[in-house]
Design a protein around this motif. Structure first.
Motif, PDB file in Angstrom:
ATOM      1  N   ILE A 164     -10.714-103.920   2.459  1.00  0.00           N
ATOM      2  CA  ILE A 164      -9.862-102.734   3.014  1.00  0.00           C
ATOM      3  C   ILE A 164     -10.279-102.063   5.034  1.00  0.00           C
ATOM      4  O   ILE A 164     -11.664-102.220   4.702  1.00  0.00           O
ATOM      5  N   GLY A 165      -9.868-102.443   5.450  1.00  0.00           N
ATOM      6  CA  GLY A 165      -9.962-101.312   7.006  1.00  0.00           C
ATOM      7  C   GLY A 165      -9.849-102.432   7.696  1.00  0.00           C
ATOM      8  O   GLY A 165      -9.291-102.619   8.838  1.00  0.00           O
ATOM      9  N   GLU A 166      -9.685-104.394   7.266  1.00  0.00           N
ATOM     10  CA  GLU A 166      -9.431-104.896   8.002  1.00  0.00           C
ATOM     11  C   GLU A 166      -8.253-106.113   8.183  1.00  0.00           C
ATOM     12  O   GLU A 166      -7.175-106.712   9.246  1.00  0.00           O
ATOM     13  N   GLY A 167      -7.075-104.937   7.878  1.00  0.00           N
ATOM     14  CA  GLY A 167      -5.394-104.654   8.154  1.00  0.00           C
ATOM     15  C   GLY A 167      -4.695-105.859   7.815  1.00  0.00           C
ATOM     16  O   GLY A 167      -4.069-106.398   7.885  1.00  0.00           O
ATOM     17  N   ALA A 168      -5.628-106.582   6.222  1.00  0.00           N
ATOM     18  CA  ALA A 168      -4.702-107.407   5.792  1.00  0.00           C
ATOM     19  C   ALA A 168      -3.315-106.979   5.515  1.00  0.00           C
ATOM     20  O   ALA A 168      -1.976-107.886   4.964  1.00  0.00           O
ATOM     21  N   ILE A 169      -3.213-105.952   4.518  1.00  0.00           N
ATOM     22  CA  ILE A 169      -2.238-104.691   4.399  1.00  0.00           C
ATOM     23  C   ILE A 169      -2.022-103.528   5.446  1.00  0.00           C
ATOM     24  O   ILE A 169      -2.947-103.302   6.063  1.00  0.00           O
ATOM     25  N   VAL A 170      -0.664-102.993   5.395  1.00  0.00           N
ATOM     26  CA  VAL A 170      -0.249-102.281   5.942  1.00  0.00           C
ATOM     27  C   VAL A 170      -1.144-100.820   5.155  1.00  0.00           C
ATOM     28  O   VAL A 170      -2.026-100.890   4.268  1.00  0.00           O
ATOM     29  N   PRO A 171      -1.668-100.124   6.450  1.00  0.00           N
ATOM     30  CA  PRO A 171      -3.069 -99.278   6.470  1.00  0.00           C
ATOM     31  C   PRO A 171      -2.778 -98.367   4.904  1.00  0.00           C
ATOM     32  O   PRO A 171      -2.886 -97.534   4.503  1.00  0.00           O
ATOM     33  N   THR A 172      -0.966 -97.606   4.936  1.00  0.00           N
ATOM     34  CA  THR A 172      -0.731 -96.991   3.840  1.00  0.00           C
ATOM     35  C   THR A 172      -0.701 -97.294   2.636  1.00  0.00           C
ATOM     36  O   THR A 172      -1.281 -96.815   1.568  1.00  0.00           O
ATOM     37  N   LEU A 173      -0.754 -98.479   2.586  1.00  0.00           N
ATOM     38  CA  LEU A 173      -0.615 -99.296   1.121  1.00  0.00           C
ATOM     39  C   LEU A 173      -2.402 -99.546   0.828  1.00  0.00           C
ATOM     40  O   LEU A 173      -2.606 -99.556  -0.211  1.00  0.00           O
ATOM     41  N   GLU A 174      -3.496 -99.693   2.539  1.00  0.00           N
ATOM     42  CA  GLU A 174      -4.754 -99.785   1.434  1.00  0.00           C
ATOM     43  C   GLU A 174      -4.948 -98.142   1.088  1.00  0.00           C
ATOM     44  O   GLU A 174      -5.672 -98.120   0.477  1.00  0.00           O
ATOM     45  N   MET A 175      -4.326 -97.133   1.768  1.00  0.00           N
ATOM     46  CA  MET A 175      -4.546 -96.174   1.415  1.00  0.00           C
ATOM     47  C   MET A 175      -4.451 -95.453   0.092  1.00  0.00           C
ATOM     48  O   MET A 175      -4.855 -95.088  -0.988  1.00  0.00           O
ATOM     49  N   ALA A 176      -2.988 -95.805  -0.526  1.00  0.00           N
ATOM     50  CA  ALA A 176      -2.198 -96.394  -1.356  1.00  0.00           C
ATOM     51  C   ALA A 176      -3.835 -96.544  -2.689  1.00  0.00           C
ATOM     52  O   ALA A 176      -3.615 -95.814  -4.078  1.00  0.00           O
ATOM     53  N   ILE A 177      -4.104 -96.940  -2.419  1.00  0.00           N
ATOM     54  CA  ILE A 177      -4.795 -97.828  -3.631  1.00  0.00           C
ATOM     55  C   ILE A 177      -6.935 -97.143  -3.571  1.00  0.00           C
ATOM     56  O   ILE A 177      -7.369 -97.644  -4.389  1.00  0.00           O
ATOM     57  N   TYR A 178      -7.036 -96.182  -2.965  1.00  0.00           N
ATOM     58  CA  TYR A 178      -8.490 -96.147  -2.535  1.00  0.00           C
ATOM     59  C   TYR A 178      -8.623 -95.441  -3.428  1.00  0.00           C
ATOM     60  O   TYR A 178      -7.641 -94.646  -4.653  1.00  0.00           O
ATOM     61  N   GLY A 179     -10.197 -95.762  -4.010  1.00  0.00           N
ATOM     62  CA  GLY A 179     -10.200 -94.537  -5.166  1.00  0.00           C
ATOM     63  C   GLY A 179      -9.857 -95.248  -6.985  1.00  0.00           C
ATOM     64  O   GLY A 179     -10.442 -95.258  -7.810  1.00  0.00           O
ATOM     65  N   LEU A 180      -9.027 -96.642  -6.638  1.00  0.00           N
ATOM     66  CA  LEU A 180      -9.117 -97.084  -7.497  1.00  0.00           C
ATOM     67  C   LEU A 180     -10.385 -97.670  -8.308  1.00  0.00           C
ATOM     68  O   LEU A 180     -11.061 -98.109  -7.430  1.00  0.00           O
ATOM     69  N   ARG A 181      -9.690 -98.545  -9.324  1.00  0.00           N
ATOM     70  CA  ARG A 181     -10.871 -99.305  -9.931  1.00  0.00           C
ATOM     71  C   ARG A 181     -10.463-100.535 -10.062  1.00  0.00           C
ATOM     72  O   ARG A 181      -9.562-100.664 -10.843  1.00  0.00           O
ATOM     73  N   ALA A 182     -11.287-101.102 -10.942  1.00  0.00           N
ATOM     74  CA  ALA A 182     -10.851-102.716 -12.041  1.00  0.00           C
ATOM     75  C   ALA A 182     -10.254-102.338 -12.686  1.00  0.00           C
ATOM     76  O   ALA A 182     -11.032-101.257 -13.622  1.00  0.00           O
ATOM     77  N   GLY A 183      -8.546-102.992 -13.214  1.00  0.00           N
ATOM     78  CA  GLY A 183      -8.105-103.068 -14.740  1.00  0.00           C
ATOM     79  C   GLY A 183      -7.109-101.784 -14.899  1.00  0.00           C
ATOM     80  O   GLY A 183      -6.476-101.857 -15.181  1.00  0.00           O
ATOM     81  N   ASP A 184      -7.465-101.132 -12.386  1.00  0.00           N
ATOM     82  CA  ASP A 184      -5.916 -99.922 -12.696  1.00  0.00           C
ATOM     83  C   ASP A 184      -4.813-100.813 -12.332  1.00  0.00           C
ATOM     84  O   ASP A 184      -5.150-101.950 -11.323  1.00  0.00           O
ATOM     85  N   GLU A 185      -3.659-100.091 -13.146  1.00  0.00           N
ATOM     86  CA  GLU A 185      -2.864-100.996 -12.538  1.00  0.00           C
ATOM     87  C   GLU A 185      -1.811 -99.253 -12.100  1.00  0.00           C
ATOM     88  O   GLU A 185      -1.666 -98.619 -13.045  1.00  0.00           O
ATOM     89  N   HIS A 186      -0.862 -99.366 -11.180  1.00  0.00           N
ATOM     90  CA  HIS A 186      -0.610 -98.165 -10.428  1.00  0.00           C
ATOM     91  C   HIS A 186       0.441 -99.315  -9.004  1.00  0.00           C
ATOM     92  O   HIS A 186       1.078-100.061  -9.107  1.00  0.00           O
ATOM     93  N   THR A 187       1.739 -98.475  -9.842  1.00  0.00           N
ATOM     94  CA  THR A 187       2.836 -98.653  -9.085  1.00  0.00           C
ATOM     95  C   THR A 187       3.756 -97.215  -8.253  1.00  0.00           C
ATOM     96  O   THR A 187       3.425 -96.216  -8.813  1.00  0.00           O
ATOM     97  N   PHE A 188       4.050 -97.900  -7.159  1.00  0.00           N
ATOM     98  CA  PHE A 188       3.553 -96.373  -5.836  1.00  0.00           C
ATOM     99  C   PHE A 188       5.638 -96.695  -5.395  1.00  0.00           C
ATOM    100  O   PHE A 188       5.363 -98.132  -4.788  1.00  0.00           O
ATOM    101  N   GLU A 189       6.165 -95.330  -5.008  1.00  0.00           N
ATOM    102  CA  GLU A 189       6.986 -95.743  -4.100  1.00  0.00           C
ATOM    103  C   GLU A 189       6.917 -95.146  -2.738  1.00  0.00           C
ATOM    104  O   GLU A 189       6.475 -94.020  -3.089  1.00  0.00           O
ATOM    105  N   LEU A 190       7.526 -96.401  -2.328  1.00  0.00           N
ATOM    106  CA  LEU A 190       7.032 -95.434  -0.457  1.00  0.00           C
ATOM    107  C   LEU A 190       7.828 -95.517   0.194  1.00  0.00           C
ATOM    108  O   LEU A 190       8.579 -96.026   0.280  1.00  0.00           O
TER     109      LEU A 190
END
Length: 152
Positions: free
Chosen positions: A40-66
């Protein structure tokens, strides 16, 4: 690896991800393939997508509409340029839909999509291919590593 660690800046995360357009077209997916690993923070994915997964943990599954602004940005017609065919190497005949790597003045490599070839002119779109699109971003977090130091 910390048990139950949450994703923070600098975390190394192993995950499956899928990016789908509003019409259901799947642009990218690692589901059913090898997972992606990124820091996280190295730019592998768009920063907004990185921010969307902050706070998630192993086992979490989420869907985001952007929105386009949250994902890959709006389309910018100023990034669609006409270029003389003579700017292309003799051994490269541009074809509509082809993605070609160009070198910017600062040496950075920039991909461009050939939109059209007309006589001695080539129309090239330097927008990200997903720019201007609403996207559905789905993630499944497999592991989170917040240990400092070198990952082996």
């Amino acid at each position: 690896m910390s048990e139950g660690a949450e994703i923070l800046p600098g975390s190394t995360v192993s995950l499956h991800l899928a990016i789908t357009l509003e019409d259901g077209t799947e642009a990218i997916s690692t589901f059913g393939e090898e997972p992606s690993t990124l820091r996280i923070g190295e730019g592998a994915i768009v920063p907004t997508l990185e921010m969307a997964i902050y706070g998630l943990r192993a086992g979490d599954e989420h869907t985001f509409e952007l929105t386009p602004e949250q994902a890959y940005g709006p389309r910018d017609e100023a990034l669609v340029r006409m270029m003389p065919l003579s700017d292309f190497p003799d051994d490269l005949a541009p074809v509509k839909g082809q993605i070609i790597s160009f070198t910017a003045g600062d040496g950075e490599e920039i991909p461009g999509t050939v939109v059209d070839v007309e006589d001695d002119q080539v129309k090239v779109d330097f927008n990200h291919p997903l720019a201007g699109n609403f996207v559905i971003f789905r993630v499944q977090i497999l592991s989170v590593n917040n240990d400092s130091g070198i990952d082996l």
